[in-house]
Motif scaffolding. Structure first.
Motif, PDB file in Angstrom:
ATOM      1  N   LYS A   1     -71.286  -7.880  75.491  1.00 16.20           N
ATOM      2  CA  LYS A   1     -70.126  -8.774  75.425  1.00 16.20           C
ATOM      3  C   LYS A   1     -68.926  -8.070  74.829  1.00 16.20           C
ATOM      4  N   GLU A   2     -69.170  -7.208  73.836  1.00 14.79           N
ATOM      5  CA  GLU A   2     -68.080  -6.473  73.200  1.00 14.79           C
ATOM      6  C   GLU A   2     -67.487  -5.458  74.184  1.00 14.79           C
ATOM      7  N   ILE A   3     -68.374  -4.799  74.936  1.00 18.82           N
ATOM      8  CA  ILE A   3     -67.903  -3.846  75.951  1.00 18.82           C
ATOM      9  C   ILE A   3     -67.067  -4.580  77.000  1.00 18.82           C
ATOM     10  N   GLU A   4     -67.549  -5.741  77.410  1.00 21.62           N
ATOM     11  CA  GLU A   4     -66.833  -6.539  78.408  1.00 21.62           C
ATOM     12  C   GLU A   4     -65.431  -6.890  77.918  1.00 21.62           C
ATOM     13  N   SER A   5     -65.328  -7.307  76.655  1.00 21.44           N
ATOM     14  CA  SER A   5     -64.023  -7.651  76.088  1.00 21.44           C
ATOM     15  C   SER A   5     -63.116  -6.432  75.989  1.00 21.44           C
ATOM     16  N   ALA A   6     -63.705  -5.288  75.629  1.00 25.66           N
ATOM     17  CA  ALA A   6     -62.916  -4.058  75.528  1.00 25.66           C
ATOM     18  C   ALA A   6     -62.392  -3.629  76.890  1.00 25.66           C
ATOM     19  N   VAL A   7     -63.233  -3.730  77.916  1.00 26.98           N
ATOM     20  CA  VAL A   7     -62.811  -3.385  79.286  1.00 26.98           C
ATOM     21  C   VAL A   7     -61.668  -4.301  79.714  1.00 26.98           C
ATOM     22  N   GLU A   8     -61.798  -5.581  79.416  1.00 25.74           N
ATOM     23  CA  GLU A   8     -60.759  -6.545  79.771  1.00 25.74           C
ATOM     24  C   GLU A   8     -59.443  -6.201  79.094  1.00 25.74           C
TER      25      GLU A   8
ATOM     26  N   GLU B   1     -69.447   0.065  85.651  1.00 22.26           N
ATOM     27  CA  GLU B   1     -69.332  -0.655  86.907  1.00 22.26           C
ATOM     28  C   GLU B   1     -70.025  -2.016  86.842  1.00 22.26           C
ATOM     29  N   GLN B   2     -71.093  -2.108  86.055  1.00 23.24           N
ATOM     30  CA  GLN B   2     -71.764  -3.396  85.875  1.00 23.24           C
ATOM     31  C   GLN B   2     -70.831  -4.387  85.183  1.00 23.24           C
ATOM     32  N   VAL B   3     -70.154  -3.935  84.141  1.00 23.36           N
ATOM     33  CA  VAL B   3     -69.220  -4.787  83.416  1.00 23.36           C
ATOM     34  C   VAL B   3     -68.048  -5.189  84.314  1.00 23.36           C
ATOM     35  N   LEU B   4     -67.492  -4.223  85.023  1.00 25.17           N
ATOM     36  CA  LEU B   4     -66.352  -4.486  85.900  1.00 25.17           C
ATOM     37  C   LEU B   4     -66.718  -5.473  87.004  1.00 25.17           C
ATOM     38  N   GLN B   5     -67.889  -5.291  87.598  1.00 20.27           N
ATOM     39  CA  GLN B   5     -68.322  -6.196  88.655  1.00 20.27           C
ATOM     40  C   GLN B   5     -68.524  -7.614  88.109  1.00 20.27           C
TER      41      GLN B   5
ATOM     42  N   ALA C   1     -63.155   6.136  77.414  1.00 17.74           N
ATOM     43  CA  ALA C   1     -62.583   5.351  76.325  1.00 17.74           C
ATOM     44  C   ALA C   1     -63.649   4.605  75.519  1.00 17.74           C
ATOM     45  N   LEU C   2     -64.692   4.128  76.205  1.00 19.11           N
ATOM     46  CA  LEU C   2     -65.715   3.312  75.538  1.00 19.11           C
ATOM     47  C   LEU C   2     -67.020   4.061  75.317  1.00 19.11           C
ATOM     48  N   ASP C   3     -67.048   5.337  75.742  1.00 17.55           N
ATOM     49  CA  ASP C   3     -68.249   6.163  75.580  1.00 17.55           C
ATOM     50  C   ASP C   3     -69.467   5.494  76.216  1.00 17.55           C
ATOM     51  N   ILE C   4     -69.304   5.092  77.461  1.00 19.75           N
ATOM     52  CA  ILE C   4     -70.403   4.497  78.231  1.00 19.75           C
ATOM     53  C   ILE C   4     -70.524   5.235  79.554  1.00 19.75           C
ATOM     54  N   ASP C   5     -71.679   5.116  80.218  1.00 18.92           N
ATOM     55  CA  ASP C   5     -71.860   5.802  81.496  1.00 18.92           C
ATOM     56  C   ASP C   5     -71.306   4.955  82.640  1.00 18.92           C
ATOM     57  N   ARG C   6     -71.183   5.575  83.802  1.00 15.91           N
ATOM     58  CA  ARG C   6     -70.580   4.904  84.961  1.00 15.91           C
ATOM     59  C   ARG C   6     -71.333   3.641  85.389  1.00 15.91           C
ATOM     60  N   PRO C   7     -72.678   3.673  85.477  1.00 15.88           N
ATOM     61  CA  PRO C   7     -73.378   2.435  85.868  1.00 15.88           C
ATOM     62  C   PRO C   7     -73.078   1.262  84.946  1.00 15.88           C
ATOM     63  N   ALA C   8     -72.999   1.536  83.642  1.00 14.11           N
ATOM     64  CA  ALA C   8     -72.704   0.465  82.689  1.00 14.11           C
ATOM     65  C   ALA C   8     -71.284  -0.060  82.892  1.00 14.11           C
TER      66      ALA C   8
END
Length: 200
Positions: A4-11, A38-42, A29-36
């Motif tokens: 949820k925190e990653i989702e808010s940061a992406v937003e 893209e999952q949040v973005l989708q 920026a968030l030190d996460i991998d591409r699958p993670a």
């Protein structure tokens, strides 16, 4: 960081950017991998669409951008006193279609298919940033090459050129192509003898 925190940061990143932002920049920026990422973005994209929010998350190739929902375009224009943009004319749509399906291509190729001079129309499309120059053909005269832009993809709600519908029928001429030497080849495979390919 929790999901949820990653989702808010992406937003927050998407909102602050305003412009399209690459997936890789979000990962760094968030030190996460591409699958993670893209999952949040989708998930965000689906959330905005499902809840019929006033914004949409749009993907164009490998970039993402927050945009106002098309359903509220009139309200946005009224709020900012923005005039409704002029529709593309039939000649502009013809030129844009040819370039979209045969890019990169030359103005002479577009002229050959349409049977008329397209310089003015292509100038308008360049001004509206729907097409752009992308080099020169390596033949005598070195005519300029043109292709569509990301603005074109966003304007027609396409994620990539692969989302273009099946090639329309140009009445035979649509099967023409540029040969290795820049000459225009007709549907039967014969090169045009008076090809204007060197024109710009």
């Amino acid at each position: 960081m929790e999901f949820k925190e990653i989702e808010s940061a992406v937003e927050a990143i998407l909102f602050a950017s305003g412009d399209p932002i690459q997936t890789e920049r979000i990962c760094v920026a968030l030190d996460i991998d591409r699958p993670a990422a893209e999952q949040v973005l989708q998930k965000l994209m689906d959330h905005y669409a499902y809840d019929r929010r006033g914004v949409r998350l749009v993907r164009v190739e490998d970039t993402w951008q927050l945009c106002s929902a098309p359903d509220y375009a009139d309200a946005v224009r009224r709020a900012f006193e923005i005039r409704k943009p002029a529709r593309l004319s039939q000649p502009a749509l013809e030129v844009l279609t040819i370039i979209a399906y045969y890019q990169p291509t030359t103005r002479a190729y577009v002229d050959q298919i349409r049977g008329v001079d397209s310089s003015y129309t292509m100038g308008l499309l360049l001004d509206r940033k729907l097409i752009e120059e992308c080099g020169r053909l390596q033949v005598p005269g070195r005519p300029r090459l043109y292709r569509t832009t990301r603005t074109f993809l966003r304007s027609f709600h396409l994620q990539s050129l692969e989302d273009l519908p099946e090639l329309p029928d140009f009445g035979g001429a649509g099967q023409m192509r540029l040969g290795d030497n820049g000459e225009i080849v007709d549907p039967d495979g014969a090169a045009e003898t008076d090809s204007p390919s060197a024109a710009e």
